[in-house]
Design a protein around this motif. Structure first.
Motif, PDB file in Angstrom:
ATOM      1  N   ALA A  79       5.678 -12.513  14.315  1.00 52.86           N
ATOM      2  CA  ALA A  79       4.700 -13.545  14.652  1.00 52.86           C
ATOM      3  C   ALA A  79       3.276 -13.014  14.523  1.00 52.86           C
ATOM      4  O   ALA A  79       2.382 -13.706  14.018  1.00 52.86           O
ATOM      5  CB  ALA A  79       4.950 -14.047  16.074  1.00 52.86           C
ATOM      6  N   ALA A  80       3.067 -11.767  14.958  1.00 53.13           N
ATOM      7  CA  ALA A  80       1.733 -11.164  14.859  1.00 53.13           C
ATOM      8  C   ALA A  80       1.326 -10.968  13.403  1.00 53.13           C
ATOM      9  O   ALA A  80       0.163 -11.193  13.028  1.00 53.13           O
ATOM     10  CB  ALA A  80       1.711  -9.824  15.598  1.00 53.13           C
ATOM     11  N   MET A  81       2.271 -10.560  12.571  1.00 53.91           N
ATOM     12  CA  MET A  81       1.991 -10.377  11.146  1.00 53.91           C
ATOM     13  C   MET A  81       1.515 -11.681  10.509  1.00 53.91           C
ATOM     14  O   MET A  81       0.517 -11.717   9.783  1.00 53.91           O
ATOM     15  CB  MET A  81       3.256  -9.884  10.440  1.00 53.91           C
ATOM     16  CG  MET A  81       3.154  -9.820   8.927  1.00 53.91           C
ATOM     17  SD  MET A  81       4.767  -9.614   8.115  1.00 53.91           S
ATOM     18  CE  MET A  81       5.512 -11.243   8.419  1.00 53.91           C
ATOM     19  N   LEU A  82       2.230 -12.755  10.812  1.00 54.82           N
ATOM     20  CA  LEU A  82       1.881 -14.051  10.232  1.00 54.82           C
ATOM     21  C   LEU A  82       0.564 -14.583  10.789  1.00 54.82           C
ATOM     22  O   LEU A  82      -0.235 -15.177  10.057  1.00 54.82           O
ATOM     23  CB  LEU A  82       3.024 -15.036  10.481  1.00 54.82           C
ATOM     24  CG  LEU A  82       4.336 -14.666   9.777  1.00 54.82           C
ATOM     25  CD1 LEU A  82       5.498 -15.472  10.320  1.00 54.82           C
ATOM     26  CD2 LEU A  82       4.200 -14.859   8.266  1.00 54.82           C
ATOM     27  N   ALA A  83       0.311 -14.349  12.082  1.00 50.14           N
ATOM     28  CA  ALA A  83      -0.954 -14.786  12.681  1.00 50.14           C
ATOM     29  C   ALA A  83      -2.134 -14.060  12.049  1.00 50.14           C
ATOM     30  O   ALA A  83      -3.183 -14.666  11.786  1.00 50.14           O
ATOM     31  CB  ALA A  83      -0.918 -14.547  14.190  1.00 50.14           C
ATOM     32  N   GLU A  84      -1.970 -12.765  11.800  1.00 48.63           N
ATOM     33  CA  GLU A  84      -3.045 -11.991  11.168  1.00 48.63           C
ATOM     34  C   GLU A  84      -3.312 -12.489   9.745  1.00 48.63           C
ATOM     35  O   GLU A  84      -4.468 -12.581   9.307  1.00 48.63           O
ATOM     36  CB  GLU A  84      -2.675 -10.507  11.141  1.00 48.63           C
ATOM     37  CG  GLU A  84      -2.668  -9.824  12.505  1.00 48.63           C
ATOM     38  CD  GLU A  84      -4.075  -9.556  13.025  1.00 48.63           C
ATOM     39  OE1 GLU A  84      -5.047  -9.735  12.262  1.00 48.63           O
ATOM     40  OE2 GLU A  84      -4.207  -9.174  14.193  1.00 48.63           O
ATOM     41  N   ALA A  85      -2.234 -12.808   9.021  1.00 52.99           N
ATOM     42  CA  ALA A  85      -2.400 -13.305   7.655  1.00 52.99           C
ATOM     43  C   ALA A  85      -3.120 -14.654   7.648  1.00 52.99           C
ATOM     44  O   ALA A  85      -3.969 -14.919   6.790  1.00 52.99           O
ATOM     45  CB  ALA A  85      -1.041 -13.420   6.977  1.00 52.99           C
ATOM     46  N   ALA A 108      -8.386 -18.142   7.411  1.00 51.03           N
ATOM     47  CA  ALA A 108      -9.412 -18.847   8.177  1.00 51.03           C
ATOM     48  C   ALA A 108     -10.787 -18.221   7.998  1.00 51.03           C
ATOM     49  O   ALA A 108     -11.816 -18.903   8.095  1.00 51.03           O
ATOM     50  CB  ALA A 108      -9.026 -18.856   9.657  1.00 51.03           C
ATOM     51  N   GLU A 109     -10.812 -16.921   7.720  1.00 54.78           N
ATOM     52  CA  GLU A 109     -12.082 -16.222   7.547  1.00 54.78           C
ATOM     53  C   GLU A 109     -12.572 -16.249   6.103  1.00 54.78           C
ATOM     54  O   GLU A 109     -13.473 -15.495   5.725  1.00 54.78           O
ATOM     55  CB  GLU A 109     -11.936 -14.769   8.026  1.00 54.78           C
ATOM     56  CG  GLU A 109     -11.725 -14.660   9.541  1.00 54.78           C
ATOM     57  CD  GLU A 109     -11.408 -13.246   9.987  1.00 54.78           C
ATOM     58  OE1 GLU A 109     -11.253 -12.364   9.086  1.00 54.78           O
ATOM     59  OE2 GLU A 109     -11.293 -13.013  11.197  1.00 54.78           O
ATOM     60  N   GLY A 110     -11.964 -17.109   5.287  1.00 59.12           N
ATOM     61  CA  GLY A 110     -12.444 -17.279   3.913  1.00 59.12           C
ATOM     62  C   GLY A 110     -11.784 -16.373   2.901  1.00 59.12           C
ATOM     63  O   GLY A 110     -12.430 -15.956   1.924  1.00 59.12           O
ATOM     64  N   GLY A 111     -10.508 -16.064   3.115  1.00 57.75           N
ATOM     65  CA  GLY A 111      -9.807 -15.154   2.204  1.00 57.75           C
ATOM     66  C   GLY A 111      -9.537 -15.726   0.829  1.00 57.75           C
ATOM     67  O   GLY A 111      -9.207 -14.982  -0.103  1.00 57.75           O
ATOM     68  N   GLY A 112      -9.655 -17.028   0.689  1.00 54.34           N
ATOM     69  CA  GLY A 112      -9.497 -17.643  -0.626  1.00 54.34           C
ATOM     70  C   GLY A 112      -8.056 -17.900  -1.019  1.00 54.34           C
ATOM     71  O   GLY A 112      -7.125 -17.710  -0.221  1.00 54.34           O
ATOM     72  N   PRO A 113      -7.838 -18.333  -2.271  1.00 49.51           N
ATOM     73  CA  PRO A 113      -6.491 -18.683  -2.736  1.00 49.51           C
ATOM     74  C   PRO A 113      -5.477 -17.546  -2.605  1.00 49.51           C
ATOM     75  O   PRO A 113      -4.308 -17.782  -2.281  1.00 49.51           O
ATOM     76  CB  PRO A 113      -6.715 -19.048  -4.209  1.00 49.51           C
ATOM     77  CG  PRO A 113      -8.143 -19.465  -4.286  1.00 49.51           C
ATOM     78  CD  PRO A 113      -8.867 -18.607  -3.305  1.00 49.51           C
ATOM     79  N   ALA A 114      -5.900 -16.309  -2.870  1.00 49.45           N
ATOM     80  CA  ALA A 114      -4.961 -15.187  -2.789  1.00 49.45           C
ATOM     81  C   ALA A 114      -4.440 -15.015  -1.363  1.00 49.45           C
ATOM     82  O   ALA A 114      -3.251 -14.738  -1.156  1.00 49.45           O
ATOM     83  CB  ALA A 114      -5.626 -13.900  -3.263  1.00 49.45           C
ATOM     84  N   ALA A 115      -5.297 -15.174  -0.375  1.00 48.99           N
ATOM     85  CA  ALA A 115      -4.872 -15.053   1.018  1.00 48.99           C
ATOM     86  C   ALA A 115      -3.922 -16.196   1.375  1.00 48.99           C
ATOM     87  O   ALA A 115      -2.946 -15.997   2.119  1.00 48.99           O
ATOM     88  CB  ALA A 115      -6.087 -15.055   1.939  1.00 48.99           C
ATOM     89  N   THR A 116      -4.196 -17.385   0.876  1.00 46.24           N
ATOM     90  CA  THR A 116      -3.311 -18.531   1.120  1.00 46.24           C
ATOM     91  C   THR A 116      -1.939 -18.287   0.498  1.00 46.24           C
ATOM     92  O   THR A 116      -0.904 -18.598   1.088  1.00 46.24           O
ATOM     93  CB  THR A 116      -3.931 -19.814   0.534  1.00 46.24           C
ATOM     94  OG1 THR A 116      -5.229 -19.998   1.098  1.00 46.24           O
ATOM     95  CG2 THR A 116      -3.068 -21.028   0.844  1.00 46.24           C
ATOM     96  N   ARG A 117      -1.950 -17.722  -0.702  1.00 44.69           N
ATOM     97  CA  ARG A 117      -0.686 -17.350  -1.360  1.00 44.69           C
ATOM     98  C   ARG A 117       0.082 -16.323  -0.534  1.00 44.69           C
ATOM     99  O   ARG A 117       1.301 -16.431  -0.348  1.00 44.69           O
ATOM    100  CB  ARG A 117      -0.983 -16.767  -2.737  1.00 44.69           C
ATOM    101  CG  ARG A 117       0.239 -16.228  -3.480  1.00 44.69           C
ATOM    102  CD  ARG A 117      -0.171 -15.197  -4.513  1.00 44.69           C
ATOM    103  NE  ARG A 117      -0.816 -14.036  -3.908  1.00 44.69           N
ATOM    104  CZ  ARG A 117      -1.586 -13.175  -4.563  1.00 44.69           C
ATOM    105  NH1 ARG A 117      -1.840 -13.360  -5.858  1.00 44.69           N
ATOM    106  NH2 ARG A 117      -2.123 -12.139  -3.941  1.00 44.69           N
ATOM    107  N   ASP A 118      -0.618 -15.322  -0.016  1.00 40.19           N
ATOM    108  CA  ASP A 118       0.049 -14.271   0.746  1.00 40.19           C
ATOM    109  C   ASP A 118       0.735 -14.831   1.985  1.00 40.19           C
ATOM    110  O   ASP A 118       1.853 -14.414   2.328  1.00 40.19           O
ATOM    111  CB  ASP A 118      -0.959 -13.190   1.153  1.00 40.19           C
ATOM    112  CG  ASP A 118      -1.527 -12.429  -0.047  1.00 40.19           C
ATOM    113  OD1 ASP A 118      -1.031 -12.659  -1.165  1.00 40.19           O
ATOM    114  OD2 ASP A 118      -2.457 -11.629   0.157  1.00 40.19           O
TER     115      ASP A 118
END
Length: 306
Positions: free
Chosen positions: A124-130, A135-145
């Motif tokens: 749960a912590a791993m997914l919350a961090e991702a 939310a902090e503007g990671g962009g499409p790559a972060a959304t994919r991850d």
């Protein structure tokens, strides 16, 4: 392989063709079996043999003893024994040998170790961090991850199965993915609401990364092509590094975690077997040992009469 005598080299080439064409084994399995038989042939060459006449029970046992002396793990010895048995049967059927000396070999008993796994709180912590990175503007790559992590943990599919997913394999209405597993066996695996949201979010921005070369791939890498397994492994390792106390696991670790958490939540073993795509129930039973070990640990820590 270039150093092998011509007869052994041709034999190995024909054997690899048999594994690929007739048995339709995965590339990974073919590479492993080829490597094992190549190692055996190099051993025969060191013993002075230039063809299969040197393949005897005695030479096979000396090869395995040499492996043990070199510190090979018991699991490796077991796999190599299985590999030469497969080769021996083929060699007899193909007329390369009159008798199969490998049939007399006994596999070393394997000591099955418990695979490391992830606590549900760590998952749960791993997914919350991702999600926080998004939310902090990671962009499409972060959304994919996030979508990759959610889907791996929700379904327990293999990394190769995830990378092979096409857009048509995702059923939004039923919340399932259709995957092609080992031996080209197809199965359908369900996923929950968090993974559904993550997939929807990712597909909404997928076009920002995908190039025409991606085709129908669900997940694409930073260069726009179908995502590579090595990239997925890096994503999982990176996501777990930010969780204090979490083990350093790859995608297969999330597969272990999914199976363990399902069993601890009351799922029956046969259902977990179907979800994971295991051909044998014995393969799935390792997860019951993980659960039992954790239950014993909890009992010993918490029960006043432990």
């Amino acid at each position: 392989m270039e150093d092998l005598p011509p007869v052994l080299r041709r034999t190995l080439e024909d054997y690899v063709e048999h594994l690929t064409r007739d048995r339709d084994l995965s590339d990974h399995t073919v590479r492993a079996y080829r490597g094992d038989v190549l190692d055996l042939f190099l051993h025969l060459q060191r013993l002075g043999s230039t063809d299969l006449t040197g393949l005897t029970v005695r030479s096979l046992r000396s090869w395995l003893a040499n492996q043990q002396t070199r510190g090979r793990a018991r699991g490796t010895l077991q796999r190599r024994t299985a590999a030469v048995r497969v080769f021996g049967r083929w060699a007899v059927q193909a007329g390369r040998l009159d008798q199969d000396p490998a049939a007399a070999l006994r596999s070393p008993k394997r000591v099955r170790s418990l695979p490391p796994t992830l606590e549900s709180a760590d998952a749960a912590a791993m997914l919350a961090e991702a999600l926080q990175v998004v939310a902090e503007g990671g962009g499409p790559a972060a959304t994919r991850d996030v979508a990759i992590l959610e889907l791996l943990y929700a379904t327990g599919i293999r990394v190769s199965e995830l990378c092979g997913l096409d857009l048509g394999d995702v059923d939004d209405e039923r919340q399932t993915v259709r995957v092609l597993g080992k031996g080209n066996k197809e199965r359908t695996v369900p996923y929950g609401a968090p993974a559904a949201r993550a997939l929807t979010d990712w597909r909404a921005v997928r076009g920002a990364l995908a190039s025409p070369e991606a085709g129908a791939a669900v997940f694409v890498g930073d260069r726009g092509k179908r995502i590579d397994q090595r990239v997925v492994r890096r994503i999982v390792h990176r996501a777990l590094r930010v969780v204090d106390g979490a083990p350093d696991l790859g995608p297969h670790g999330l597969r272990h975690a999914m199976a363990t958490h399902l069993l601890e939540g009351g799922a029956d073993l046969r259902s977990v077997q179907e979800l994971l795509g295991h051909a044998s129930l014995a393969t799935t039973q390792i997860y019951t040992h993980v659960s039992d070990a954790r239950l014993r640990s909890a009992f010993q820590q918490a029960h006043p009469r432990a």
